[in-house]
Scaffold this motif. Structure first.
Motif: not given
Length: 84
Positions: A43-44, A47, A50-52, A54-55, A57-58, A61
């Motif tokens: 997951g890290t 992130l 692709q920081p965009e 984040a929702g 991926i989180r 996770q």
């Protein structure tokens, strides 16, 4: 499933009770520990790539963490359920 029950019944016949439950839980905790490490490590990594996203991926996770921890909770409960 029946093979696991056969092993539990065999252990009960031989007189192995408390210590086998402790050893069983110790072994059952290895899998979820590895799983949680993989979930958060990947997951890290995602992130960072692709920081965009984040929702999403989180959310994935947290779902993966919940499934891994459910295995650990099952490992805690089973020695009490099948123990004599």
């Amino acid at each position: 499933m029946s093979a696991a029950l056969d092993m539990v019944n065999l252990a009960a016949e031989k007189g192995l009770h408390g210590s086998t439950g402790s050893i069983g839980y110790g072994l059952a905790a290895i899998g979820p520990g590895i799983g949680v490490g993989i979930v958060f490590g990947k997951g890290t990594e995602a992130l960072a790539r692709q920081p965009e996203a984040a929702g999403l991926i989180r959310a994935n996770q947290i779902l993966g963490f919940a499934f891994c921890e459910a295995l650990a909770l099952i490992g805690i409960v089973l020695p009490f359920v099948y123990g004599q």
